[in-house]
Structure formats: structure tokens, C-alpha cells
Scaffold this motif. Structure first.
Motif, PDB file in Angstrom:
ATOM      1  N   SER A   1       0.687  -1.165  -0.102  1.00 22.36           N
ATOM      2  CA  SER A   1       0.343   0.006  -0.025  1.00 22.36           C
ATOM      3  C   SER A   1       0.768   1.128  -0.039  1.00 22.36           C
ATOM      4  O   SER A   1       0.261   2.430   0.062  1.00 22.36           O
ATOM      5  N   GLY A   2       2.269   1.274   0.176  1.00 23.80           N
ATOM      6  CA  GLY A   2       3.189   2.349  -0.122  1.00 23.80           C
ATOM      7  C   GLY A   2       3.248   2.956   1.468  1.00 23.80           C
ATOM      8  O   GLY A   2       3.963   4.090   1.545  1.00 23.80           O
ATOM      9  N   LEU A   3       2.793   2.366   2.389  1.00 26.91           N
ATOM     10  CA  LEU A   3       2.961   2.935   3.595  1.00 26.91           C
ATOM     11  C   LEU A   3       4.472   2.842   4.250  1.00 26.91           C
ATOM     12  O   LEU A   3       4.696   3.615   5.059  1.00 26.91           O
ATOM     13  N   VAL A   4       5.211   1.700   3.872  1.00 25.84           N
ATOM     14  CA  VAL A   4       6.487   1.392   4.210  1.00 25.84           C
ATOM     15  C   VAL A   4       7.319   1.430   3.172  1.00 25.84           C
ATOM     16  O   VAL A   4       7.011   0.572   2.024  1.00 25.84           O
ATOM     17  N   GLY A   5       8.507   1.890   2.762  1.00 28.07           N
ATOM     18  CA  GLY A   5       9.471   1.813   1.736  1.00 28.07           C
ATOM     19  C   GLY A   5      10.015   0.356   1.720  1.00 28.07           C
ATOM     20  O   GLY A   5      10.240  -0.191   2.799  1.00 28.07           O
ATOM     21  N   LEU A   6      10.544   0.011   0.528  1.00 30.61           N
ATOM     22  CA  LEU A   6      11.059  -1.495   0.260  1.00 30.61           C
ATOM     23  C   LEU A   6      12.355  -1.395   1.282  1.00 30.61           C
ATOM     24  O   LEU A   6      12.634  -2.615   1.951  1.00 30.61           O
ATOM     25  N   VAL A   7      13.198  -0.487   1.253  1.00 30.32           N
ATOM     26  CA  VAL A   7      14.626  -0.669   1.879  1.00 30.32           C
ATOM     27  C   VAL A   7      14.187  -0.968   3.477  1.00 30.32           C
ATOM     28  O   VAL A   7      14.790  -1.720   4.289  1.00 30.32           O
ATOM     29  N   PRO A   8      13.508   0.241   4.313  1.00 27.49           N
ATOM     30  CA  PRO A   8      13.187  -0.157   5.525  1.00 27.49           C
ATOM     31  C   PRO A   8      12.399  -1.476   5.762  1.00 27.49           C
ATOM     32  O   PRO A   8      12.597  -2.034   6.956  1.00 27.49           O
ATOM     33  N   ALA A   9      11.495  -1.880   4.671  1.00 25.00           N
ATOM     34  CA  ALA A   9      10.756  -3.240   5.119  1.00 25.00           C
ATOM     35  C   ALA A   9      11.779  -4.324   5.122  1.00 25.00           C
ATOM     36  O   ALA A   9      11.523  -5.241   5.962  1.00 25.00           O
ATOM     37  N   LEU A  10      12.541  -4.431   4.084  1.00 26.10           N
ATOM     38  CA  LEU A  10      13.754  -5.193   4.128  1.00 26.10           C
ATOM     39  C   LEU A  10      14.555  -5.653   5.473  1.00 26.10           C
ATOM     40  O   LEU A  10      14.714  -6.433   5.882  1.00 26.10           O
ATOM     41  N   ALA A  11      14.929  -4.090   6.027  1.00 21.76           N
ATOM     42  CA  ALA A  11      15.521  -4.018   7.226  1.00 21.76           C
ATOM     43  C   ALA A  11      14.752  -4.621   8.451  1.00 21.76           C
ATOM     44  O   ALA A  11      15.376  -5.475   9.215  1.00 21.76           O
ATOM     45  N   VAL A  12      13.552  -4.326   8.272  1.00 25.68           N
ATOM     46  CA  VAL A  12      12.503  -4.927   9.432  1.00 25.68           C
ATOM     47  C   VAL A  12      12.651  -6.358   9.491  1.00 25.68           C
ATOM     48  O   VAL A  12      12.717  -7.388  10.434  1.00 25.68           O
ATOM     49  N   MET A  13      12.578  -6.990   8.196  1.00 22.07           N
ATOM     50  CA  MET A  13      12.599  -8.479   8.019  1.00 22.07           C
ATOM     51  C   MET A  13      14.139  -9.115   8.645  1.00 22.07           C
ATOM     52  O   MET A  13      13.840 -10.180   9.107  1.00 22.07           O
ATOM     53  N   LEU A  14      15.020  -8.347   8.168  1.00 23.10           N
ATOM     54  CA  LEU A  14      16.360  -8.962   8.802  1.00 23.10           C
ATOM     55  C   LEU A  14      16.170  -8.782  10.263  1.00 23.10           C
ATOM     56  O   LEU A  14      16.677  -9.933  10.837  1.00 23.10           O
TER      57      LEU A  14
END
Length: 574
Positions: free
Chosen positions: A76-89
Motif C-alpha cells: 500500500s506504499g506505507l513503508v518503503g522497500l528498504v526499511p521493510a527489508l531491514a525490518v525483516m532482517l
């Protein structure tokens, strides 16, 4: 002996999974909305996002749950891809904390957790106390299941058939990795697979190398569920986050698989306990993969964007079709585009309202889920229309264009509210009715259908008023408010009469019946806002207080509803 051991093993795993489910559901019920809002406000710093992922997943005890929430936010565009990937790490590291905690001998704590959890769940007066009681029960069951697993495996240590079976299955590291991945995918939990591996290693059913291979497989399997069960969309861009997480897991497996033997020797030198061996390797694997990926995340994100481009298809109802950016310099055209998109929102809400009553009356769980999915599309279209209209209003607008912009925004907001009422209220009531397998009385169902039919018809009438601005239809729409009040009063009186007669169906569904009428009436209040907007534009209702404007002596009243509609008298009724 072998069959009994396998049955005890399966039973222990089932108890472990149920305990994990209770912990997760208790945390989500207690803090789920706060966690979602917190994730939705993550800043762009990858290191802060990484720390957030560790903390959130340590609480949720499920990287899969974190991944599913993040996938919806990223789509939905609420979170950018880079921070989202960092959260998953960070989420992958967060799963190691519960494994570390459970790797210690804490079986004595299990009874205390179960007793305190049951007491809180049964005696707690606040909802959050009950939810935390559920968490305590889940933790107690998890610890109890580990104790049962060890007890059930102990007599089988001297059973040749069982030992031979495990040695064959886990003898090849690659095969053990695939088994671990399959178990994790089926169980939806890497924690459960790793705890099972710890039990097998403690009973010497698997070698240290095989145990590490099973842990590798558990990490790989944890990335499969978010990819399979993530955002249901034909747009490849919405799968960037789960694909990125899967790539991280695959790269880790490729790097560590040839090094399992020396890694096992190194970890055994630090701690010879086979249970701690699996827990330490789980931490080592995820920390190494986080360090390996955290710096080049921006480049990794660009690679994912190239592999999975943003493809907007007409089949996706959440993708705007008429919001053309090239016409913003012509406000009248841009507002017409926004109006068309808002009418499309109305079509989706129309189908939601129609399907909602069908789901309630027929106990159709699948249809209720479809209605909830449509609300997600309505929310995204509302956001798109709102931003589009705000962008248009940055230019110079004449009075008519400014009024039309407010009408479009007002309708979009009201449609979004209607969608929320259907999803959050009506579908919740449908879920309760389905769960308890309740049925309305024949008369009660007929009254609900008729009440719903009038509301549904007036929703379509409001779309006509918005499109044409017809004052006659607007007056008729507001006159329906009185009819709705009378129908609600009559339906409530009839329902109370059936309760006095002792009708079982009416007694069982009493609160549901009243709540559905209340929510449909709330929906109708939002529907009528379109009529007010048209009459305000014509000057028949004062914009600030919704009073008819002052009339000259002898002038006929243009809108004779003031005495029948409390809103026109400055009241706050619906």
C-alpha cells in the motif's frame, strides 16, 4: 515401540504448535493494533527499522506474522522497500530470542505459567488481562510440550528401528534441510521446527550436523509462508518483500550448507550441550545474514524493483483507473476524473453491502472474507482519490470547482467509512453468528432483509444525486431518514415481542439483531450526506448549521423537512 514413539512425537509437536498459537493470538489481541500502527510509522533509517523488527518479532514470536503485516504495508506504499527489508532482517534475528530462552531447562516454570494463565483468563476483568493470560497458558504449554517430547523420546533411545529411521532421514544434510523447510512451511513456525530439532538432538536421534541442517531448513521454510500467503495481487511489485526475504534465506543456506561440519565442531567447542548447539547456530545464521545484507540493502531493493516491476492491471480493484495525472492543470477535467473514481468506489461498496447481508443470513464464511478484502481496495482508492483531489486544489479554483472538490472528498470519505462499518462491524457480527452457528427467526430475517434493501436502494440513489445533483432525488434521499427511523423502531418492537414470546432463535440472536440494525442505520447516515451536499449547493440548507436560509415574508419554504429531520433543527441524531 516405534509406532508409539512416533505418535507421542506427533502429539508433543501438536501441543507445541497449539501453545505457540495461543502465545501469538494473545499478543495480537492485546497489542496487535498498536504493533500495526507502530510498523506503519517506521522511519527510513534501516538500522532503526532493523531494531524494530527484532523487537516486534520477539513480542509476536513469529517472523511470518511480521512479514505478512509488512507485505501489506509495503504493497500500500506505507513503508518503503528498504526499511521493510531491514525490518525483516531484524525479524529473523528476533525469532532467535525465544529459541534461546526455551533452550534452557525451564520445565519447572510450566506449571506456574499454566496456573497463572488460567487464573488471569478466567478471573480477569479486563480484556488485556485475559489476553495476557492466554499468552501465559501458551508459554506453559510450549514448555510442557518440550518436556513431553524429551520424555517420549527417552525410552526409544535403545529402539533400533526408530534410531535407524531417523539416521536414514537425516543422514544427508541437503535432505535434512529440505525436511526442515517442509516441516516449517506446514507448521507455519520456524520456532516449532527448531524446538523439535533441539529435542531430537538432546535424545541423540540426529547428529550435530543433521541438527544444523534442520535449523537451516527451518529458516528457509519460514520465508515460504509470507510468499504463498502474502498480499493477493496480480502486481509483481507487491511480492518484492517476501521474495527479498526468501533470497536472503536461500543465499544463507547456500553459504552455510558446505560449512555445517566445521561450524558444528566450532559451536560444540563453545558449548557441548546438543540443545544449545541448535539454538546457537540459529542465532549465528541470522546475525551473519543480517550483517551481510544490511549495508547493500539499497542496491538489493533496486534489484528487486527491476526483477518485479510495478505493473498496474485493471483486474486489481485497488488500482485507480481514472486518476490521470496529466490533466491536473485543468481542474474541471481532473475533478471529473476524481468523481469517476469515487463512483467506482461506490460500486465496490455497493457490492460489499449486498454481499454482507448474504454472508450474515447464510453463514457464508468465504463470502465474509471476500467482503473484508474488498474493504482493503476501498481504503486504497480512498487514499488515492484524497491525495489526487488535494493536489488539484493546489491550483486556482473557482467557486463551483472548489465546491465540487469538497463534494468528491466528502463522498470518498463517507464511502470509506461505510466500508469500515461493513468490514469491522457487520463482518465481525457475521463471524460471531457463523462461529456459534446461530439462525435468525423467519420474521427477524425478513425484517433485516427489508431494512437492508432500503439502505441498499438509498446508496444507489445517493450515487445518482452525486452524479446529477438532482434536487428532487436529494430531497427524497433525506426523507428516507424518517422512514429508516420508523423501520428501526418497528423492527425493534417486533423483536422485543418475539423475546417476550420466548422464541429461541430471537433470544439467541438478540444482540446480533439489534447491532445489525444499528450498523445499517449508521451506514444510512453516511449515505444521506450526499443529499445534504446537493441541497447546500442549491442554497436550500445553510452550510454551517444545515438550517434552511432565511426567507422573505410570504416566500414558500423550499425544503419542508425541517420539522421532521432533527439534523435540520441542529440536533445530532442520525
Amino acid at each position: 515401540m516405534g509406532v508409539k514413539v512416533l505418535l507421542d512425537l506427533v502429539g508433543g509437536v501438536a501441543l507445541l504448535l497449539w501453545g505457540l498459537h495461543m502465545v501469538h493470538s494473545g499478543i495480537v489481541r492485546a497489542f496487535g493494533s498498536k504493533i500495526r500502527r507502530f510498523l506503519g510509522m517506521i522511519l527510513q533509517s534501516r538500522y532503526r527499522a532493523f531494531a524494530t523488527g527484532v523487537g516486534v518479532t520477539a513480542v509476536l514470536q513469529s517472523s511470518t506474522a511480521t512479514a505478512l503485516m509488512l507485505s501489506s504495508f509495503a504493497a500500500s506504499g506505507l513503508v518503503g522497500l528498504v526499511p521493510a527489508l531491514a525490518v525483516m532482517l531484524g525479524a529473523n534475528v528476533g525469532t532467535t530470542l525465544i529459541v534461546q530462552l526455551l533452550s534452557f531447562d525451564s520445565s519447572a516454570i510450566a506449571p506456574l505459567l499454566l496456573i497463572s494463565g488460567v487464573a488471569a483468563f478466567k478471573r480477569g476483568t479486563r480484556t488485556i488481562v485475559k489476553d495476557l493470560g492466554r499468552v501465559a497458558i501458551g508459554l506453559g504449554l510450549m514448555l510442557l510440550s518440550l518436556h513431553l517430547l524429551l520424555d517420549s523420546l527417552a525410552p526409544a533411545e535403545n529402539a533400533p528401528a526408530v534410531r535407524e529411521l531417523f539416521s536414514v532421514v537425516t543422514g544427508e544434510p541437503l535432505l535434512a534441510l529440505l525436511i526442515g523447510a517442509a516441516l516449517t512451511w506446514a507448521a507455519h513456525s520456524s520456532v516449532a521446527t527448531i524446538l523439535l530439532t533441539m529435542s531430537l538432538a538432546s535424545a541423540n536421534f540426529v547428529s550435530p550436523v543433521a541438527a544444523l541442517a534442520l535449523v537451516l531448513g527451518a529458516n528457509l521454510g519460514s520465508a515460504l509462508n509470507p510468499l504463498v500467503e502474502g498480499v493477493a495481487s496480480a502486481n509483481p511489485a507487491h511480492r518484492r518483500l517476501p521474495v527479498g526475504n526468501l533470497i536472503n534465506r536461500v543465499v544463507g543456506c547456500v553459504l552455510f550448507l558446505p560449512l555445517l561440519a566445521p561450524t558444528a565442531q566450532m559451536l560444540q567447542g563453545l558449548d557441548p550441550n546438543p540443545v544449545r548447539l541448535a539454538a546457537h547456530f540459529h542465532v549465528l545464521f541470522n546475525v551473519v545474514m543480517a550483517l551481510l545484507f544490511i549495508l547493500p540493502l539499497a542496491s538489493f531493493a533496486r534489484m528487486l524493483e527491476l526483477l518485479l516491476p510495478d505493473v498496474k492491471t485493471a483486474s486489481d480493484p485497488s488500482v485507480p483507473l481514472y486518476l490521470h495525472e496529466g490533466v491536473n492543470d485543468t481542474p474541471s477535467v481532473a475533478l471529473a476524473c476524481a468523481a469517476r473514481e469515487t463512483l467506482r468506489m461506490g460500486d465496490i461498496v455497493d457490492s460489499m453491502l449486498q454481499q454482507a447481508m448474504t454472508a450474515i443470513l447464510t453463514n457464508d464464511r468465504k463470502l465474509a472474507n471476500e467482503v473484508s478484502q474488498k474493504d482493503d481496495a476501498v481504503d486504497r482508492l480512498h487514499e488515492a482519490v484524497k491525495l489526487y483531489v488535494i493536489n488539484v486544489t493546489h491550483g486556482s479554483l473557482d467557486e463551483a470547482e472548489a465546491r465540487r472538490a469538497l463534494e468528491v472528498l466528502s463522498l470518498a470519505i463517507n464511502l470509506e467509512h461505510i466500508g469500515d462499518i461493513i468490514d469491522k462491524n457487520l463482518m465481525e457480527l457475521a463471524g460471531k453468528k457463523i462461529k456459534r452457528q446461530l439462525q435468525f427467526s423467519e420474521e427477524g430475517a425478513r425484517e433485516l432483509r427489508e431494512f437492508h434493501r432500503v439502505v441498499h436502494d438509498n446508496l444507489r440513489l445517493s450515487m445518482t444525486v452525486f452524479l446529477s445533483g438532482d434536487l428532487k432525488s436529494a430531497r427524497r434521499l433525506l426523507q428516507e431518514k424518517g422512514r429508516i427511523r420508523e423501520m428501526e423502531f418497528a423492527a425493534s418492537e417486533n423483536h422485543i415481542a418475539r423475546l417476550k414470546e420466548g422464541r429461541v432463535e430471537s433470544i439467541e440472536t438478540s444482540s446480533l439483531h439489534i447491532d445489525i440494525l444499528r450498523d445499517l442505520k449508521r451506514i444510512h447516515s453516511h449515505i444521506c450526506s450526499t443529499g445534504y451536499a446537493a441541497l447546500e449547493a442549491a442554497g436550500e440548507i445553510d452550510r454551517t448549521r444545515r438550517h434552511p436560509p432565511p426567507r422573505l415574508a410570504g416566500e414558500p419554504e423550499p425544503f419542508p423537512l425541517r420539522d421532521r429531520d432533527p439534523l435540520l433543527k441542529g440536533e445530532t441524531g442520525s
